[in-house]
Scaffold this active site. Sequence first.
Site, short mmCIF file in Angstrom:
data_model
loop_
_atom_site.label_atom_id
_atom_site.label_comp_id
_atom_site.label_asym_id
_atom_site.label_seq_id
_atom_site.Cartn_x
_atom_site.Cartn_y
_atom_site.Cartn_z
N GLY A 1275 0.80 -1.11 -0.08
CA GLY A 1275 -0.02 0.12 -0.19
C GLY A 1275 1.31 1.21 0.00
O GLY A 1275 0.05 2.41 -0.35
N MET A 1376 12.36 -14.10 1.05
CA MET A 1376 11.96 -15.20 1.51
C MET A 1376 11.14 -15.91 0.51
O MET A 1376 10.55 -15.30 -0.44
CB MET A 1376 11.15 -14.91 2.69
CG MET A 1376 11.41 -13.76 3.65
SD MET A 1376 9.91 -13.48 4.65
CE MET A 1376 9.44 -12.75 3.99
N ASP A 1420 0.25 -5.78 11.42
CA ASP A 1420 0.01 -6.78 10.60
C ASP A 1420 1.34 -7.49 10.20
O ASP A 1420 2.61 -7.19 9.72
CB ASP A 1420 0.63 -5.27 10.12
CG ASP A 1420 0.19 -4.83 8.10
OD1 ASP A 1420 -0.32 -6.12 8.04
OD2 ASP A 1420 1.37 -3.78 7.49
N ASP A 1430 8.15 -6.83 7.56
CA ASP A 1430 6.92 -5.24 7.63
C ASP A 1430 5.77 -5.09 8.09
O ASP A 1430 4.61 -5.59 7.81
CB ASP A 1430 6.38 -5.45 6.03
CG ASP A 1430 7.34 -5.29 4.63
OD1 ASP A 1430 8.88 -4.35 5.21
OD2 ASP A 1430 6.57 -5.61 3.81
N CYS A 1469 -2.76 -17.41 23.64
CA CYS A 1469 -3.29 -16.76 24.79
C CYS A 1469 -3.55 -16.56 26.19
O CYS A 1469 -2.90 -16.26 27.89
CB CYS A 1469 -4.60 -16.21 24.23
SG CYS A 1469 -4.43 -15.13 22.85
#
Length: 1506
Positions: A1275, A1376, A1420, A1430, A1469
């Site tokens: 983006g 990658m 992200d 990223d 979690c």
Amino acid sequence: MSFTGKSWIEETLFKRECVRFIPSSWDQHRCVPVCQICQNLIRCYCGRLVGEHSWQEPVPPLSFYAASGQEMEEDWSIEVHTRASPTNAYGTIDFEDTATRVCRAKYVRVAVDSKPEALLQLMLREWQMERPKLLLTVQGGTENFVLPPKVMQAFSKGLITAALSTGGWILTDGINTGVSKYVGEAVKVFGGHDLRKRNTVGITPWGVIDNNMDLIGRDVFKPYQPLGNPLSKRVCLNGFHSHFLLVDDGTLGKYGCQQGLRRKLEKHIQQQKIHPRLNQRVPMVCVVVEGGPSIAFTVLDYVSSAPPVPVFVFEGSGRAADLLSFLHKQTANDRYFNKHSPDLNFLTRIGDEFGVERTEAIRLYSVLQQCMEHRESITIFDSESDDQMAPDAAILSTTLKGTKASPAEQLNMALAWDQADIAQKDILVYGQHWPVGSLEKAMLDALVLDRVSFVKMLIDNGMTMSHFLTVERLEDLYNTPLGQTQRFLQHLVEDAKQTSLPAGYRLSLIDVGLVIEYLIGGAYRSSYTRKHFRAAYSRMQDNDRRWDSSGSFSKQRLGLKSNSRRNGSRQDLQFFRTAQPYKRKVDSSLGDASLQVLFNFNDLFVWAVLQQRQQMALFLWQHGEEALARAIVGCKLYRSMAFEARLSSMYDNIAEKFKADSLEFGKLAVDVLDCAFRQNGQMAMKLLTSEMEAWSHFTCLQLAVSSCHRPFVSHSCTQTLLTDLWTGPLNMRKNSFMKIILSLLLPPAILLLEFKSEAEMCHVPQTHEAMLFGLDSVKSTPAPQATMSYLCFLMLFSFVVLVKMENRPSIQEWLVIFYIVSTAVEKTREVLMSEPRKLRQKLKIWFSEYWNISDFVAILLFLVGFALRWHSDPYRTAGRIAYCLDIIFWFIRVLDLLAVNQHAGPYLTIITKMVNMFFIVVMMAIVLLSFGVSRKAILSPDEEPSWSLARDIVFQPYWMIFGEVYAGEIDPCAGGNSCPPASFLTSFLQAVYMFVQYIIMVNVLIAFFNNIYFDMASTSNKLWKYNRYRYIMTYQERPWLPPPLILLSHMALALRCIYWKLLGNTEPGERELHLGHEDRKKLHEFEKKCVEVYFHEKNRDVQSNQIKKIRAIAERAEEMSVMVGEISEKVNCIQHSLSELDCQMGQLQDLSALAVDTLTLLTASDSLQKEEARLAQCRINPTLQHVLPHSWTLPHRSNTDCDVPTTERNNLMRLAQTIPFTPVSIFGEEVSIYTLEEAPCDADADSPSASFWSSKGLSAILQPLSSEEGSLDGGLRQGCRMLCTWAEQDVLKPGLIYVAKAFKSEVVHVWQKHFPGSTALQLCLREIQQQRAAQKMMQVFNQIKPHDMHPTPRFLDVSLVLWHSNGQWLTIERNMTGDFRKYNNNTGEEITPCSSLEDMLLAFSHWTYEHSCKELLVLDIQGVGEELTDPTVIMADDQRWRDLLFGPDNLGVAAINGFLQKHTCNLCCHRLGLKGQTYFFMKYLRTRPTSSEISSEAGRISRKEE
């Protein structure tokens, strides 16, 4: 109510909308009145927020807060809380991402409680889908899964082939995931482009479709992009489905509502007829691929229904399908097992496959066991098995066997599918019992449905036409409604009967016979119109009416007759045959068997031709007797039908098809005749001349002539036969033409002639005289004596008209009179003896010949002249003039004698074609009259009315065409004559007329003649051969004596006929070849053998052509192999030359290095100078740290390699070049690499480390790559793969591929006002710092997580790059390879985890929020496996550009809110001790964080800038 138009859809189909808000949870918030948080947070049971509902009232009909002590007892339901309204979404979808083909689909939004009758009516009438003959419902997994290649190939090809070959429908969920996606891929690869053929229907929930609001519109054309958000829980429609039923139950984002409507629609389709003629219902089969726990219940529902639905399972597809396959094989021998003590291993496998607990696994095991109680309805397909049949055949066989239908019903299904191979293999098996009449009904249905393969199969299994065909069945076949074909046949009946047919008129066989006679024409008489057939047919109709009144009509319509009726009407028994496929019973009361008319393949062949079923006609042509005659009849019928279609503008589109079919049958006739002539010439000629009772007692040659089949008549076999007919028994190969003339002049010379034997003339048909008088049938034709007699007649007639006519006829004139009168009697005999029974038809056929018209005019004119010559003048003069004109016709008749000659005949054919110039003559006449009238009117203005005016108009203009210009009359004023007014115009008009008529029109006429000559020159010989038949048969049909002696033959014929009448015998027929029963049987066997040889040669030619193509390809491949070998030799030679050149270059390098070393030593004056020179060579030049060396031979070296001699280094380089590997190219561009380094803040090694940028960059060379793996653009940034070809101090690894990323120009432009001068650098620094912060937190996360949480994810190292050529700043990281996945985005949306790694990464985001005291949140997260890149570090207070610590994709509080709302805590979690999302979100709303410092890991990152 209209069924065409959008009003019907809106009036019949509806949608569902939620009209009452029922909160899905009351524990999140309790407030009065409704607050803004509730409107954006709490959802209804339908899945929508408050604002997403459409209220009719101004205030929502709900209090969000329940009173104290009260509980919400109201449950949300579709019936109560939704309302139905007319649908607002239907039309056509255009899928935009299918670039390979145009993919469009019909769609409609329907309510979940829609009636299946309305949906089926929608698909059949509105969408114009073909009626289904098979229903294939595909069940399986809804999530994406991977099919093994063999299973995917078998599933795709089998499903689509089964659907296309049977005309079936495929029902799926229609989404772009799971098994529906594989169905779409199968349609893409194996399906067709026709929308009506791609009957793939997707039944999809409206609420789960991504961007479903874009589909709203009434009868619209909507573009649709099926590329959804990978983090979204909604799905996209598959672009390769043809139709979509979007089921709306008022909910949003909830699956499963379509299953009930889908099942009701399936049951309703099962109740429909597979075809209007067949009573069988539409069969259904369930195809199972993969699938979850719900598939077990679905399979149980199908197999336990009544009647059961067969289930076809693809073994190896995974999960539920594999469990069903395993249990099916385990219960193959013992189907009864203990339900209360399940197999523990199998329970473990169920739990592993579905991820369920033991209790649920036991429940699923019980369901699977119940499925095995109906295991006969389940078929397992193993694509790995070698003995497995084709998948499409396996699906169809499963459908036949699984429905538990009777053999007759299974045969109907196979017939509707047109799958004769399956019927032959699974249905028509040995020992199968068939009810009486079932096979006959199947044959009738196969003929009506045009199933050629089924007709062949039934015939091969013993079905005979004589047993099958009855009057009723044949009339049923002719009255089959076929749209345009039936209308065309009715129009032919109207033309044949010269009357209009009423509506609903049922054609009879007599009507069909009239059509056949009308199309074939001539003297042909159909067996359906003969007297005995009409009488028997009338009696049969009377009996039908009596039986109808007595209640036995149904039996009669089926062709089953009672014994009483058989005994009651003997002559009617010819029309009825038993429907039982057993040996026919012979009734002793039949009497004369010759009265019976057996229907056979000829009747069925004519039906196929008249019904325009070419493939069926070609198949029927191969069976039965008289194949040659059938081919000619088919050619004639199609040709006549094409002519009728061209006359009617309604059928212009099928005229060409008729013409092509006619040519196909014509070619068949010629090919079979040629094959027969090569096999046995005499037998082939017998085929041409033998009489055929089934074809109006015609011969094949007569049928070919009446059909105008020129290639057939021009064939060598036909011409040989005509030559034998012409020469008779004379052996013309051994006798010259002069011997024949001598024999005519001197009869004793006949002894010199040689004749053929009777065996050589056995194929020649007999003449009338041979049959009547019992003479030898091999007499020669009367052509020679007739020719001599005719020449004598012309000489006498010429003498009569040239000399003075006396009052009484002379002897010469009386001879002429007798000749012409005898000729007139012969012509009368020809008309009366012709085959048609009606005089009108006889005259019509006789006058169809040009020479008959000429003879009629000549005889009539002579008789008129003969009557006038008996009177006095001027009548005698008129009679003489009539004689003079009449002799013209008799002289022209000589051309007919020359037409039989091989040399003169073709020229006469050309001249005949040239005479046909009607339109050119009309145009010339128009020009002539226009000039003649105007010229006469100008020159003679005072002319009185008279007949001479017409002569004067055309007289002179006509002769001007031939060059006579009347030069003396061009100027009417010459010679002192008075000039009429405007007389000068005549000269001008004559000039124009001469130019147009003489220059243009005459040359057009010459060009026309020239064109005809060249066109006819190549075909004139064939046309002459065709016309030769008429010339020869004209003399063959005449008596042997020529006129006027022919009167004696007429008297002999009359006496012979009287004799036959007195004896009570019928009069002999036309010229024909009489064969006995054995001879006819041999002839039919010969013909059948010729047909078999023809097809054998045809197949052999096809195979030989294929072999030739294979040989040609092999030769080309061999030539290419030779060329490749030559090229390889040249390449080896070039490599050898390059190697030698390299050796020579190496030697030069050694010499140059030695020279340099020598000069260095010579320039050193002492040892100190030598040492300084050596140290100077070893010292690193600081200026080269950022500059790429200019030569590969002088790269940057460390201190360890300075002592290597130059010669040795060159030898090592040459040795390296001999190693067979591909070296990394040095080509690329120079860049500088800056890294983010770490060092302890204090001298203590245990103190925390701080990050800082390297002060100097290291050089490297990067070469951009063009990859086909896909785009790397995001983006904000765009990426490119780079190959490192050289790097300084291993800052990058040479030979590895890296990814360089740069911010897009529009992003840099937006942030330029905040970071002027170095915008790209500032953004790159923050991106690198952002990934380093996420990397630090991941390191801490890996240290504190439990040790048994095995995946250890990590973020890649990122460096800063300066591109020297354009000064651009970029980031670079290692490339990658593998399956790139994105687990969540920067708005908080996340995927549904399906592995431990995905659970851990989603838990990591949750952990960063809690670990940083709710100040930082890493989102992200994306990458390949455990390697990540990223990320986005979210900070609540990092909204202003001056406080921007990380990248520009930080969405701040909005991202945190989205994550807390959308995150679902998983097992990781809970193991990390993280609290649920609801707790954090409500706590966050009450205590929003303020500005604070960055976490300890992020705070240690310095924001140093260069």
